[in-house]
Design an enzyme around this catalytic site. Structure first.
Site, mmCIF file in Angstrom:
data_model
loop_
_atom_site.group_PDB
_atom_site.id
_atom_site.type_symbol
_atom_site.label_atom_id
_atom_site.label_comp_id
_atom_site.label_asym_id
_atom_site.label_seq_id
_atom_site.Cartn_x
_atom_site.Cartn_y
_atom_site.Cartn_z
ATOM 1 N N HIS A 136 -4.638 -2.353 -5.844
ATOM 2 C CA HIS A 136 -3.837 -1.116 -6.467
ATOM 3 C C HIS A 136 -4.945 -0.001 -6.795
ATOM 4 C CE1 HIS A 136 -0.734 -4.063 -7.305
ATOM 5 N NE2 HIS A 136 -0.265 -3.555 -6.118
ATOM 6 N N ASP B 290 0.827 -1.145 0.039
ATOM 7 C CA ASP B 290 -0.080 -0.028 0.065
ATOM 8 C C ASP B 290 0.765 1.336 0.131
ATOM 9 O OD1 ASP B 290 -2.338 -1.707 0.106
ATOM 10 O OD2 ASP B 290 -1.854 -2.048 2.180
HETATM 11 P P1 IMP Z 1 -2.300 -13.036 2.085
HETATM 12 O O1 IMP Z 1 -1.503 -12.305 1.261
HETATM 13 O O2 IMP Z 1 -3.834 -12.827 1.960
HETATM 14 O O3 IMP Z 1 -2.268 -14.487 2.713
HETATM 15 O O4 IMP Z 1 -2.170 -12.349 3.626
HETATM 16 C C1 IMP Z 1 -0.766 -12.365 4.574
HETATM 17 C C2 IMP Z 1 -0.380 -10.825 4.881
HETATM 18 O O5 IMP Z 1 -0.089 -10.166 3.767
HETATM 19 C C3 IMP Z 1 -1.595 -10.097 5.733
HETATM 20 O O6 IMP Z 1 -1.112 -9.477 6.709
HETATM 21 C C4 IMP Z 1 -2.112 -9.252 4.656
HETATM 22 O O7 IMP Z 1 -2.975 -8.088 5.380
HETATM 23 C C5 IMP Z 1 -0.871 -8.880 3.841
HETATM 24 N N1 IMP Z 1 -1.182 -8.446 2.519
HETATM 25 C C6 IMP Z 1 -1.311 -9.195 1.577
HETATM 26 N N2 IMP Z 1 -1.277 -8.399 0.579
HETATM 27 C C7 IMP Z 1 -1.524 -7.112 0.598
HETATM 28 C C8 IMP Z 1 -1.357 -5.852 0.095
HETATM 29 O O8 IMP Z 1 -1.441 -5.882 -0.987
HETATM 30 N N3 IMP Z 1 -1.156 -4.829 0.982
HETATM 31 C C9 IMP Z 1 -0.889 -4.864 2.371
HETATM 32 N N4 IMP Z 1 -0.946 -5.941 2.893
HETATM 33 C C10 IMP Z 1 -1.270 -7.278 2.037
HETATM 34 MG MG MG Z 2 -2.868 -2.002 -1.886
#
Ligand code: IMP
Ligand code: MG
Length: 336
Positions: free
Chosen positions: A43, A13
């Protein structure tokens, strides 16, 4: 005539979508390729007065001439992808690698119901972790197995390497960020994939010798969604006072926040082999720069901050984001 990789600097982010959409127009790439884990990323792109929240289609779609590719290492949710293709009107120029992995309903169910994933780790619930688990088991369906994706299939590695050989420009968009990397991040509070620049190469089937620039995107303050460490984390009250409260683009969860951290910036530069840094949300920390587009507008504390980032990381700051729209950018590259 360059191959530029765009990678997230901290915990995601950072505004990669906005940086990608700016460069997609400014640098005339022939291809804009999406790397990274899959549709767990959200995004946000504001372009010509319209806001898009994309999870699969590359943010650079705003360049209507470029080919859009999704790499073999990226997980695809066909429903999300097909909806976004319609929304962005990219049907005739978007392609997916034959070997991209497919997220099915069962993966999303597991991601949202499993106590460890949804409770302890705080995943986005988009099914990425369980799908990558099936990939490691060698039982995951691939894009080539899905009739609805048939007309979109291609060999992304071949297309990218041929385009680079003919001397054209390519932008590769990573997703998430360095400290969410399965290998190099704050394990176990990470995503299910490597998110650093080398992982981005691997997602797309392009070797490291082909990379010209690695642009690491860092926000002027740090945010994190989900669980895990966040050095210097602020209270909600302090976040509100500073105007740093944000909400996740995929999950809608409030993001945790902390001030910029130079040790983390140095580590991220090292993990990614950064050649340039983009500093985003600069106007939130330095409100006098809201909407600024000229280097002459940077003064005082803002200039000191940029100087310190460059001195500590030994990498040049090349772009500064000063507002949500793709035009709100100070481009310092001519001065490098
Ligand atoms: P997952 O990728 O859904 O398995 O989540 C694993 C960790 O990565 C969690 O803490 C999510 O909040 C974080 N996470 C996954 N994708 C994003 C993203 O695009 N932005 C911020 N955090 C992310
Ligand atoms: Mg994002």
């Amino acid at each position: 005539m360059t191959f530029t990789i765009i990678a997230g600097g901290f915990w995601g982010d950072e505004g990669k979508g906005k940086i990608c959409s700016y460069l997609a127009i400014k640098d005339y790439p022939s291809i804009i390729a999406r790397a990274g884990t899959g549709p767990n990323a959200g995004h946000t792109i504001q372009h010509n007065g319209i806001e898009y929240k994309l999870r699969m289609v590359p943010s650079g779609f705003v360049n209507t001439k470029a080919k859009l590719l999704i790499g073999a290492g990226v997980l695809v949710n066909p429903n999300v992808l097909l909806q976004e293709i319609k929304k962005t009107k990219t049907e005739d120029r978007l392609k997916v690698d034959f070997q991209s992995g497919i997220i099915e309903r069962k993966h999303i169910e597991m991601d949202t119901k499993d106590k460890h994933l949804s409770g302890k780790i705080g995943t986005t619930g988009s099914g990425c972790g369980p799908a990558n688990m099936d990939r490691a088991m060698r039982i995951l369906k691939l894009a080539r197995d899905i009739p609805e994706l048939k007309k979109y299939l291609t060999d992304v590695s071949l297309e990218m390497n041929e385009t680079l050989e003919s001397g054209e420009t390519i932008i590769a968009e990573g997703s998430q960020a360095a400290f969410l990397s399965l290998y190099h991040g704050s394990y176990p509070y990470v995503t299910s994939h490597d998110t650093c620049s080398a992982g981005i190469c691997s997602d797309l089937g392009v070797g490291p010798t082909k990379v010209d620039e690695v642009l690491v995107v860092m926000k002027a303050f740090i945010t994190r969604v989900g669980e895990g460490e966040l050095p210097g984390e602020l209270s909600l009250e302090e976040m509100e006072k500073r105007g740093w409260v944000e909400y996740g683009a995929v999950t809608g969860r409030p993001r945790r926040a902390a001030p910029f951290n130079f040790d983390l910036a140095k580590k991220s530069v090292r993990l990614n082999g950064a050649t340039q840094i983009a500093l985003t949300k600069f106007d939130i920390v330095f409100p006098e720069l809201k909407g600024a587009t000229s280097i002459d507008q940077i003064k005082g504390k803002a200039q000191e901050f940029i100087d310190k980032v460059e001195k500590e990381t030994r990498v040049k700051v090349s772009l500064i984001g000063t507002g949500p729209s793709s035009e709100h950018i100070i481009d310092l590259r001519e001065n490098i």
